[in-house]
Design a protein around this motif. Structure first.
Motif, mmCIF file in Angstrom:
data_model
loop_
_atom_site.group_PDB
_atom_site.id
_atom_site.type_symbol
_atom_site.label_atom_id
_atom_site.label_comp_id
_atom_site.label_asym_id
_atom_site.label_seq_id
_atom_site.Cartn_x
_atom_site.Cartn_y
_atom_site.Cartn_z
ATOM 1 N N TYR A 49 0.813 -1.213 0.000
ATOM 2 C CA TYR A 49 0.000 0.000 0.000
ATOM 3 C C TYR A 49 0.846 1.262 0.000
ATOM 4 C CZ TYR A 49 -4.336 -2.446 0.078
ATOM 5 O OH TYR A 49 -5.392 -3.220 -0.302
ATOM 6 N N ASP B 62 -10.613 -0.959 6.539
ATOM 7 C CA ASP B 62 -10.562 0.068 5.498
ATOM 8 C C ASP B 62 -9.797 1.292 5.988
ATOM 9 O OD1 ASP B 62 -12.899 2.038 3.617
ATOM 10 O OD2 ASP B 62 -11.191 0.870 2.932
ATOM 11 N N ARG B 66 -6.369 2.959 4.442
ATOM 12 C CA ARG B 66 -6.342 4.373 4.059
ATOM 13 C C ARG B 66 -5.243 5.130 4.809
ATOM 14 N NH1 ARG B 66 -11.377 6.423 1.611
ATOM 15 N NH2 ARG B 66 -12.724 4.605 1.412
ATOM 16 N N SER B 69 -1.897 4.398 3.163
ATOM 17 C CA SER B 69 -1.785 5.157 1.907
ATOM 18 C C SER B 69 -1.562 6.636 2.180
ATOM 19 C CB SER B 69 -3.049 4.978 1.069
ATOM 20 O OG SER B 69 -3.359 3.637 0.899
ATOM 21 N N HIS B 70 -2.239 7.157 3.203
ATOM 22 C CA HIS B 70 -2.109 8.576 3.525
ATOM 23 C C HIS B 70 -0.703 8.912 3.974
ATOM 24 C CE1 HIS B 70 -3.584 12.489 4.269
ATOM 25 N NE2 HIS B 70 -3.512 12.443 5.577
#
Lengths: 145, 347
Positions: A49, B62, B66, B69-70
């Motif tokens: 990711y 989720d 996130r 990724s952030h």
């Protein structure tokens, strides 16, 4: 990579060269301790990711750093949700004549989670019901008509 | 930890725009989402939860993805601002500080604070040092796994003849026997099923020279083209602009019946009488056919009108065989109806 650290910390630190060295040593020690610690989030998942966001670094310590940070973040949310859940369990029941006592189990529900996430800027709204027919949610006598 | 809630994993959920969206948004995220769900469950268990519903776990999984990724996006932006493409530990620390700036961390107010000893790092150090280590349950392989592509044959590997003008990375030419019009090579290399010989050979009908179209031809493309043109009347070059003698048209004065056999008589002669004839002579007189009036089919009314006007013979009898079979069917039905007057089928 560690040699390039002198620029930012040098400009930032006011303690002088010794302080800078101490800071760097502490950071080095922290990063090396990361290799001994296995975070709950696997490295492969974090790498994937991070790669999707453009993060390109072959150093595994940085990946572990992000994994530990994420784990801390999730565990903070979980502990907040636990607090909400405990508060719900400990709250006095309105009508004491009710049949069952309050459930002593600690269950993570969407309500507690949404309250905990709201403080972190995540708005999570759980729909109460799915309207698959026009009569959903109406009173039974109306439905029979 | 026990799971509760009877909701299926793929049950659609309404999002903020009130549009139905599957829980697992894309097929590419499914694996990562499943792995993060396991991690979230372990973290929740370590925090103290005994049970949970499925939906909060999905939501937290989720959130986890996130967050990763952030952090990655922020780190990359800090690295790019410093003129680098590879991220630094300080880029990551700055990103974490930016995220934590909402809640605040120790030393945030000091603009000159050292990144190495920032509150964020100290918090993480506490996590590593003091908290119980909970490793991930099981091990996962590096993903995504890229499938090795099958490299198609290219010019340099397959082609024996080296063309100077054709680059090597283009695919190779097909087997020469598939596009050369050599009858010998065709039969040997490409085995064909034994096809039925058609009654009417269009090749012979359209042949200019009268010879079989499958003749061996020259090697070059130009010669091949010229011969094809000569053989096929549709590919003949157009006539130049000048006057030409055209034969007069004979307009038939009388209307007489035209039959298939008469039209294609020259062809039949040319092909040597290969057309199979079902019947020798068409008799002008036909046996009378009695029809039931009032059943209401289109064909019925047409036939009746013809019978009344007597214009049967003026029909274009290209569909002659069709009419014969229909007539035969009608006779059969009539016979049946005569025998069983009570049970009548519609014509």
């Amino acid at each position: 990579m560690m040699s390039g650290s002198g620029n930012s910390s040098g400009a930032a630190s006011t303690a002088g060269a010794d302080g800078r060295h101490d800071d760097d040593a502490a950071l080095t020690e922290f990063l090396s301790s990361l290799m001994d610690y296995t975070p709950t989030i696997p490295d492969e998942l974090v790498e994937h990711y991070l790669g999707r966001s453009g993060f390109n670094c072959p150093d595994l310590r940085l990946t572990r750093l992000v994994a530990v940070a994420t784990q801390k973040f999730i565990s903070d949310i979980a502990s907040d949700a636990l607090q909400h859940s405990k508060a719900r369990v400990a709250a006095p029941i309105k009508d004491n004549k009710s049949k069952q006592p309050k459930d002593k189990r600690l269950v993570l529900t969407m309500e507690d989670l949404s309250k905990a996430l709201r403080e972190y800027g995540v708005n999570l709204k759980h729909p109460e019901y799915f309207a698959d027919s026009p009569l959903t949610g109406t009173d039974p006598p109306t439905r029979e008509e | 930890m026990t799971y509760g809630g009877g909701d299926a994993a793929r049950e659609p959920q309404l999002d903020s725009q009130n549009t139905l969206k599957p829980r697992i948004s894309t097929t590419t995220n499914q694996y990562g989402h499943a792995v993060s769900r396991i991690s979230v469950t372990q973290i929740l268990e370590a925090t103290g939860f005994e049970h949970s519903y499925r939906r909060p776990i999905d939501a937290l999984a989720d959130v986890l993805l996130r967050y990763i990724s952030h952090v990655g996006k922020l780190s990359v932006s800090y690295a790019n601002m410093s003129g680098r493409i590879q991220c630094n530990v300080f880029d990551v620390i700055l990103a974490l500080e930016e995220i934590a700036s909402v809640h605040g961390f120790a030393g945030q107010s000091d603009p000159n604070h050292s990144l190495s000893s920032s509150g964020v790092v100290l918090d993480l150090w506490r996590v590593v040092g003091k908290e119980r280590e909970v490793p991930f349950a099981g091990s996962i392989a590096r993903f995504p796994v890229t499938r090795s592509r099958q490299v198609e044959t290219s010019q340099d590997t397959e082609n024996e003849v080296e063309w100077g003008h054709i680059p090597d990375w283009l695919p190779s030419f097909p087997d020469p026997s598939t596009y050369t019009n050599n009858s010998v090579s065709n039969e040997s290399s490409v085995p064909r099923k034994q096809m039925e010989r058609p009654h009417f050979s269009f090749r012979k009908f359209f042949s200019v020279n009268g010879s079989d179209g499958l003749a061996p031809i020259g090697n070059t493309n130009v010669e091949r083209e010229n011969e094809m043109v000569q053989r096929n009347p549709y590919l003949v070059p157009p006539l130049p602009h000048r006057e030409r003698q055209v034969s007069d048209m004979t307009i038939p004065s009388e209307r007489k019946a035209v039959s298939v056999f008469e039209t294609f008589a020259p062809v039949i002669e040319a092909s040597g009488g290969e057309i199979v004839e079902e019947r020798g002579v068409i008799s002008s007189k036909r046996p009378a056919v009695r029809f039931r009036i009032g059943v209401g089919t289109k064909s019925m009314s047409k036939m009746l009108s013809l019978r009344d006007t007597g214009m049967k013979e003026d029909l274009w009898t290209v569909k002659e065989e069709e009419m014969d079979s229909k007539k035969r069917r009608a006779e059969m039905i009539l016979k049946e109806s005569m025998e069983k007057p009570n049970e009548l089928a519609q014509l």
